[in-house]
Design an enzyme around this catalytic site. Structure first.
Site, mmCIF file in Angstrom:
data_model
loop_
_atom_site.group_PDB
_atom_site.id
_atom_site.type_symbol
_atom_site.label_atom_id
_atom_site.label_comp_id
_atom_site.label_asym_id
_atom_site.label_seq_id
_atom_site.Cartn_x
_atom_site.Cartn_y
_atom_site.Cartn_z
ATOM 1 N N ALA A 102 28.579 -14.263 -19.225
ATOM 2 C CA ALA A 102 29.901 -14.887 -19.091
ATOM 3 C C ALA A 102 30.482 -14.656 -17.715
ATOM 4 O O ALA A 102 31.140 -15.519 -17.143
ATOM 5 C CB ALA A 102 30.848 -14.327 -20.151
ATOM 6 N N ILE B 251 28.923 -13.932 -14.775
ATOM 7 C CA ILE B 251 28.233 -14.382 -13.564
ATOM 8 C C ILE B 251 28.555 -15.845 -13.275
ATOM 9 O O ILE B 251 28.287 -16.713 -14.086
ATOM 10 C CB ILE B 251 26.712 -14.211 -13.716
ATOM 11 C CG1 ILE B 251 26.382 -12.731 -13.871
ATOM 12 C CG2 ILE B 251 25.985 -14.795 -12.528
ATOM 13 C CD1 ILE B 251 24.926 -12.463 -14.130
ATOM 14 N N GLU C 5 27.238 -18.591 -12.076
ATOM 15 C CA GLU C 5 25.931 -19.061 -11.602
ATOM 16 C C GLU C 5 26.030 -20.202 -10.593
ATOM 17 O O GLU C 5 25.226 -20.319 -9.678
ATOM 18 C CB GLU C 5 25.064 -19.519 -12.789
ATOM 19 C CG GLU C 5 24.457 -18.411 -13.610
ATOM 20 C CD GLU C 5 25.385 -17.972 -14.730
ATOM 21 O OE1 GLU C 5 26.529 -18.453 -14.778
ATOM 22 O OE2 GLU C 5 24.969 -17.121 -15.547
ATOM 23 N N ASP D 104 41.517 -31.906 27.169
ATOM 24 C CA ASP D 104 41.392 -32.577 28.457
ATOM 25 C C ASP D 104 42.269 -33.812 28.442
ATOM 26 O O ASP D 104 42.495 -34.385 27.394
ATOM 27 C CB ASP D 104 39.946 -33.067 28.642
ATOM 28 C CG ASP D 104 39.071 -32.015 29.282
ATOM 29 O OD1 ASP D 104 39.506 -30.866 29.354
ATOM 30 O OD2 ASP D 104 37.953 -32.372 29.687
ATOM 31 N N ASN E 97 28.550 -22.469 -17.951
ATOM 32 C CA ASN E 97 28.589 -22.083 -16.532
ATOM 33 C C ASN E 97 27.793 -23.033 -15.648
ATOM 34 O O ASN E 97 28.172 -23.318 -14.520
ATOM 35 C CB ASN E 97 28.028 -20.673 -16.353
ATOM 36 C CG ASN E 97 29.034 -19.623 -16.773
ATOM 37 O OD1 ASN E 97 30.145 -19.959 -17.171
ATOM 38 N ND2 ASN E 97 28.641 -18.369 -16.703
ATOM 39 N N ASP F 274 30.770 -26.755 -16.544
ATOM 40 C CA ASP F 274 31.693 -26.315 -15.492
ATOM 41 C C ASP F 274 31.369 -26.924 -14.132
ATOM 42 O O ASP F 274 32.254 -27.130 -13.312
ATOM 43 C CB ASP F 274 31.650 -24.784 -15.362
ATOM 44 C CG ASP F 274 32.901 -24.155 -15.956
ATOM 45 O OD1 ASP F 274 33.612 -24.864 -16.688
ATOM 46 O OD2 ASP F 274 33.153 -22.968 -15.689
HETATM 47 N N1 ATP Z 1 34.192 -38.440 42.115
HETATM 48 C C1 ATP Z 1 35.176 -37.828 42.755
HETATM 49 N N2 ATP Z 1 35.121 -37.686 44.083
HETATM 50 C C2 ATP Z 1 36.106 -37.069 44.731
HETATM 51 N N3 ATP Z 1 37.195 -36.581 44.175
HETATM 52 C C3 ATP Z 1 37.335 -36.715 42.849
HETATM 53 C C4 ATP Z 1 36.329 -37.345 42.068
HETATM 54 N N4 ATP Z 1 36.728 -37.327 40.781
HETATM 55 C C5 ATP Z 1 37.909 -36.708 40.776
HETATM 56 N N5 ATP Z 1 38.282 -36.340 42.003
HETATM 57 C C6 ATP Z 1 39.491 -35.614 42.373
HETATM 58 O O1 ATP Z 1 39.492 -34.350 41.727
HETATM 59 C C7 ATP Z 1 40.614 -34.224 40.867
HETATM 60 C C8 ATP Z 1 40.175 -33.511 39.585
HETATM 61 O O2 ATP Z 1 39.174 -34.268 38.944
HETATM 62 P P1 ATP Z 1 38.400 -33.691 37.720
HETATM 63 O O3 ATP Z 1 37.277 -34.611 37.449
HETATM 64 O O4 ATP Z 1 38.135 -32.256 37.901
HETATM 65 O O5 ATP Z 1 39.480 -33.851 36.597
HETATM 66 P P2 ATP Z 1 39.189 -34.610 35.302
HETATM 67 O O6 ATP Z 1 38.062 -33.916 34.636
HETATM 68 O O7 ATP Z 1 39.023 -36.046 35.607
HETATM 69 O O8 ATP Z 1 40.489 -34.429 34.482
HETATM 70 P P3 ATP Z 1 40.486 -33.865 33.030
HETATM 71 O O9 ATP Z 1 40.269 -32.403 33.202
HETATM 72 O O10 ATP Z 1 41.803 -34.251 32.506
HETATM 73 O O11 ATP Z 1 39.360 -34.520 32.295
HETATM 74 C C9 ATP Z 1 41.107 -35.641 40.641
HETATM 75 O O12 ATP Z 1 42.484 -35.664 40.466
HETATM 76 C C10 ATP Z 1 40.722 -36.336 41.929
HETATM 77 O O13 ATP Z 1 41.716 -36.148 42.922
HETATM 78 CA CA CA Z 2 37.345 -33.126 32.910
#
Ligand code: ATP
Ligand code: CA
Length: 875
Positions: A280, A282, A284, A326, A713, A717
């Site tokens: 009763a 356990i 199961e 993000d 059981n 059940d």
């Molecule tokens: N391919 C790139 N080349 C040069 N600069 C960049 C490039 N991508 C993003 N950046 C610059 O770097 C900053 C940060 O970008 P990052 O990719 O780190 O953020 P994210 O990952 O896009 O943002 P989140 O964290 O919200 O996802 C941007 O605001 C931009 O100014």
């Molecule tokens: Ca990012």
């Protein structure tokens, strides 16, 4: 033995696989796939079904049952012995099937998150499932990728990999395109990459030399131990509970047995009591039900785009109280479009750019050449921030004239002004640089975040004139940046310099400013509602972004993350805070801007030390530690790097923030359902225990035999318990505060309810038993068994939810009705089919007795429902 490709020259390897840097053709790839097989590891040594089956008998509960079977045989109740043995075998078979099924479903979840690989086929870059990679493929690797096959490096651009899964060496290794002429150990073979390692920096092109089992990792094939069954906290606490329960059962059985003997009852009767009590008590079906409900929960979540990699995550999801998300792509659409360009002191639309303007040309060359994305047939490969720049270029008048006019397609441009050197973008540096020969002048293009790049600009270019940058220039640029950012635009700064030096990160300075490009990334439509739902559910949403603070706050306000009294901090400001300061501020910080991956770990830590359960999203290669540190690490299915997916416990197939909230709701529901199923099973068991104890103490005959209890059981059940597990989430799951993670599943509240409900049901069963005794012990036993079964079937409705049945109805859980109907049918069969009477020790009853049974079985449910209705009215 694997062939030592690291000792060969690149050209020889290419020749051996009959390919070139243009990659294989579709036909060749097809042929190689059938020749070498899929690029997958064959599972290592798994437990055989027989091993799993035998393991099912190692349980203390099972041992108690075996003893019960032996005792039953002694008492002459051979039927019970046979049934117990049959049940044990059946149970073990079920356990085995379940184990194998769980393994399979884990595998299928795994394949949902199987990595992809970028290869060149027919001269074009394509992304394929890593299983389709074949020897001879030219594979492209970049930061964040998981290396999915062994290969020899063809072109190396500062590639760094982590090979710890192979060599145990945890530091990152710089790869090189060099030749070796003598044998060296694996870790020193710099011209090779190996399956199972992670790309942490840079990029490279490699020719695949081995796939599947024919790789170094395939040779060891230990990668598979992560399929090892891990018990979740819930399972562990149930394991603990059941071993405690088993001990308690043994002790109580011994006491009851002694009591009977002391009373001078025959040995046989004493034994029957002990057996009845053990069977009763356990539960199961308990552990199977929990596993099944968990599995159904993860399947439902997968359908709703949340792929659970780690079963424990389902449980923690229910108590998440902080979600760090993000911005880009998760809260927003990650569909970037260039809105405006600030150049030469004016703000222009892409259509207003002019290819014949020297300054504009610098910007456009930079945008196209210092850019790794491509758009083929409308499909974007690469970073949306960068592909937006290509789209901007395409809007410039004159571009689409193609061969005829001065316009040049991106490919033409990239083909003419080839890249000599590069330093790839990374979220820490927030810059990207490439070097090209522009009209024979070696020129470095750089683009990146304004706060990093502006201070590295010494000159500014206006029209054809280059002059030193003044403070006024800087102020004008910053003002413009602020204006863009306040509108939620992401700003990229563009600059260049003439230099033939080797490109290094130390040397990313002394640039000439060209202009600002502002991109719009609209919030996802669902984000606003999801953030509001989270808030109602007592969950704090925090935005974490690499973007500029002003941009981030503008978007956060739109989505509802940033409200009155909230603050935003940058990664730099965060670095300056002490842990105490952070602990004080953390509840007010709604936005973290310009964050580095290290910042993320600190944010997780700070929340956790306040007792919160934290979910953290991440997509980049450096996000892995933060994802591991968080209670729920969430990776992006579409845009996330393989490394981040590997570290996460949940993957969003659609990258969508709203999916996290759905998963939380599901997690809460699963936990609630499991709790309810446990409450149901344990309260039912308790009612049987109380009845047996009552009869034993009262000196009456034994109320149940083992077969009857096993029938309840295991069969009647289990049906309502499963139906309880199928209960859809209540509409108000997200109206409550998160569950306190410190309170386990067997909370005080649960135990109290189990005790009360078990006692009420026992009252009905004991009454039926006593009424039956007026006729005979056999009728008493039949009435007790029938009342117990029926009362427990009805009790299934009580445990579906804390609300009354009038509030929840049957519409959204027909299973509960079906379970009740099926259980009742089985009980009726036993009652009314004479052939079954012997086995289940039931005797025919009178109409009046049957009526008593129905009334006594209904009584507990009616009482419990009345209490629920009263409670609902009180609240
Ligand atoms: N391919 C790139 N080349 C040069 N600069 C960049 C490039 N991508 C993003 N950046 C610059 O770097 C900053 C940060 O970008 P990052 O990719 O780190 O953020 P994210 O990952 O896009 O943002 P989140 O964290 O919200 O996802 C941007 O605001 C931009 O100014
Ligand atoms: Ca990012």
């Amino acid at each position: 033995m694997l062939k030592n490709y690291y000792l060969q020259k690149k050209a020889d390897v290419l020749k051996e696989f009959d390919t070139s840097s243009n990659g294989l053709s579709t036909e060749q790839a097809q042929a190689n796939l059938s020749k070498y097989g899929k690029n997958a590891l064959v599972e290592g040594k798994k437990k055989t079904a027989l091993q799993v089956f035998l393991e099912q008998f190692k349980d203390l509960m099972v041992i108690i049952l075996i003893i019960a079977a032996v005792i039953s045989a002694f008492t002459g109740d051979v039927e019970s012995t046979l049934v117990i043995i049959a049940v044990l075998i059946l149970n073990a078979i079920l356990g085995t099937v379940q184990h194998l099924k769980a393994e399979k479903s884990l595998e299928s979840l795994k394949s949902l998150s199987s990595p992809s690989a970028k290869v060149i086929r027919n001269g074009k870059k394509v992304e394929i499932d890593s299983k389709e990679v074949v020897p001879g493929d030219v594979m492209l690797l970049e930061a964040g990728d998981m290396v999915t096959a062994d290969g020899r490096i063809l072109e190396n651009y500062s590639l760094q990999v982590n090979e710890s899964s192979l060599t145990g060496e945890s530091t990152n290794i710089d790869k090189a395109d060099i030749d070796f002429d003598h044998e060296i150990p694996l870790g020193d073979r710099l011209n090779m990459v190996y399956s199972g390692s992670l790309v942490t920096y840079g990029r490279a092109e490699v020719i695949v030399t081995g796939t599947g089992m024919n790789t170094e990792i395939g040779k060891i094939a230990t990668l598979m131990n992560d399929t090892k069954e891990r018990r979740t906290p819930l399972q562990k606490s149930l394991d603990k509970f059941s071993s405690k329960l088993a001990t308690a059962i043994l002790i109580i059985c011994a006491i009851v047995f002694a009591l009977q003997l002391w009373r001078g009852q025959p040995l046989m009767d004493a034994m029957l009591f002990a057996v009845a009590l053990a069977v009763a008590a356990i539960p199961e079906a308990l552990s199977s039900i929990v596993t099944i409900v968990q599995a159904m929960g993860t399947q439902k979540m997968a359908k709703e785009n949340a792929i659970i990699k780690n079963l424990a995550a389902v449980e923690s999801l229910g108590s998440v109280s902080v979600i760090c998300s993000d911005k880009t792509g998760t809260l927003t659409q990650n569909k970037m479009t260039v809105e405006e360009i600030y150049i030469g002191g004016e703000v222009l639309k892409p259509e207003e750019l002019d290819l014949s303007n020297q300054l504009h040309r610098y910007l456009l060359y930079n945008a196209v050449l210092n850019n790794d994305s491509s758009i083929a047939n409308g499909k974007v490969i690469g970073d949306p921030t960068e592909s937006a720049l290509l789209e901007m270029y395409r809007k410039v008048p004159g571009i689409d004239l193609g061969e005829k006019g001065l316009g040049l397609s991106e490919e033409d441009l990239r083909g003419m002004l080839t890249r000599k050197q590069e330093i790839p973008f990374d979220s820490d540096r927030k810059l990207m640089s490439t070097q090209h020969l522009i009209h024979t002048v070696p020129t470095v293009f750089v683009k990146g975040a304004i706060d990093v790049l502006l201070d590295r600009c010494v000159n500014i270019r206006i029209g054809d004139e280059v002059r030193p940058m003044t403070t006024e220039d800087k102020e004008a640029i910053l003002a413009q940046n602020n204006h863009f950012s306040e509108n939620g635009l992401r700003v990229l700064t563009f600059a260049y310099k003439e230099s033939d030096q080797e490109l290094t990160t130390e040397d990313e300075k002394s640039f000439t400013f060209i202009g600002l490009v502002a991109e719009m990334d609209p919030p996802r439509a669902e984000s606003v509602a999801a953030v509001a739902k989270a808030k109602k559910a007592g969950i704090r949403t925090v935005m974490i972004t690499g973007d500029h603070k002003v941009t981030a706050v503008a978007i956060a306000k739109k989505i509802g993350i940033f409200n009155e009294g909230d603050v935003a901090v940058t990664g730099l400001e965060l670095d300056k805070m002490t842990d105490d300061e952070l602990a004080q501020e953390i509840e007010r910080i709604a936005v973290y801007a310009r964050v580095s991956p290290e910042n993320k770990i600190r944010i997780v830590n700070a929340w956790q030390s306040k007792g919160h359960i934290v979910s953290m999203t991440g997509d980049g290669v450096n996000d892995a530690p933060a994802l591991k540190k968080a209670d729920i690490g969430v990776a992006m299915g579409i845009t996330g790097t393989e490394v981040s997916k590997d570290a996460a416990s949940m993957i969003l197939a659609d990258d969508n923030f709203a999916t996290i909230i759905k998963a939380v709701a599901n997690g809460r529901t699963v936990f609630e359902n499991i709790k309810n199923a446990i409450m149901y099973l344990l309260s039912g068991n308790l009612s049987a225990i109380i009845t047996v104890l009552f009869a034993s103490i009262g000196g009456f005959s034994v109320p149940f035999i083992a077969v009857q209890l096993l029938f309840i059981n295991l069969i009647t059940d289990s049906l309502p318990a499963l139906a309880i597990g199928m209960e859809p989430g209540a509409p108000d799951v997200l109206d409550k505060k998160p569950r306190d993670p410190k309170v386990g599943i067997l909370s005080k509240d649960l135990v109290t309810k189990v005790a009360l409900q078990g006692a009420i049901i026992a009252v009905g069963v004991i009454t039926a038993f006593m009424i039956g005794r007026q006729t005979s012990p056999a009728v008493a036993c039949t009435m007790a068994f029938t009342t117990l079964t029926f009362a427990r079937l009805l009790h299934g409705f009580n445990c579906r939810s804390q609300h009354s049945i009038f509030k929840i109805g049957f519409k959204n859980n027909w299973y509960s009705l079906a379970a009740f109907a099926l259980g009742t049918l089985l009980l009726a069969l036993i009652m009314f089919v004479p052939a079954l009477h012997g086995l289940f020790a039931v005797t025919p009853l009178t109409g009046q007795q049957l009526l008593w049974i129905v009334v006594l079985a209904l009584m507990p449910t009616i009482l419990i429902q009345i209490v629920k209705v009263i409670n609902e009215h009180r609240n």
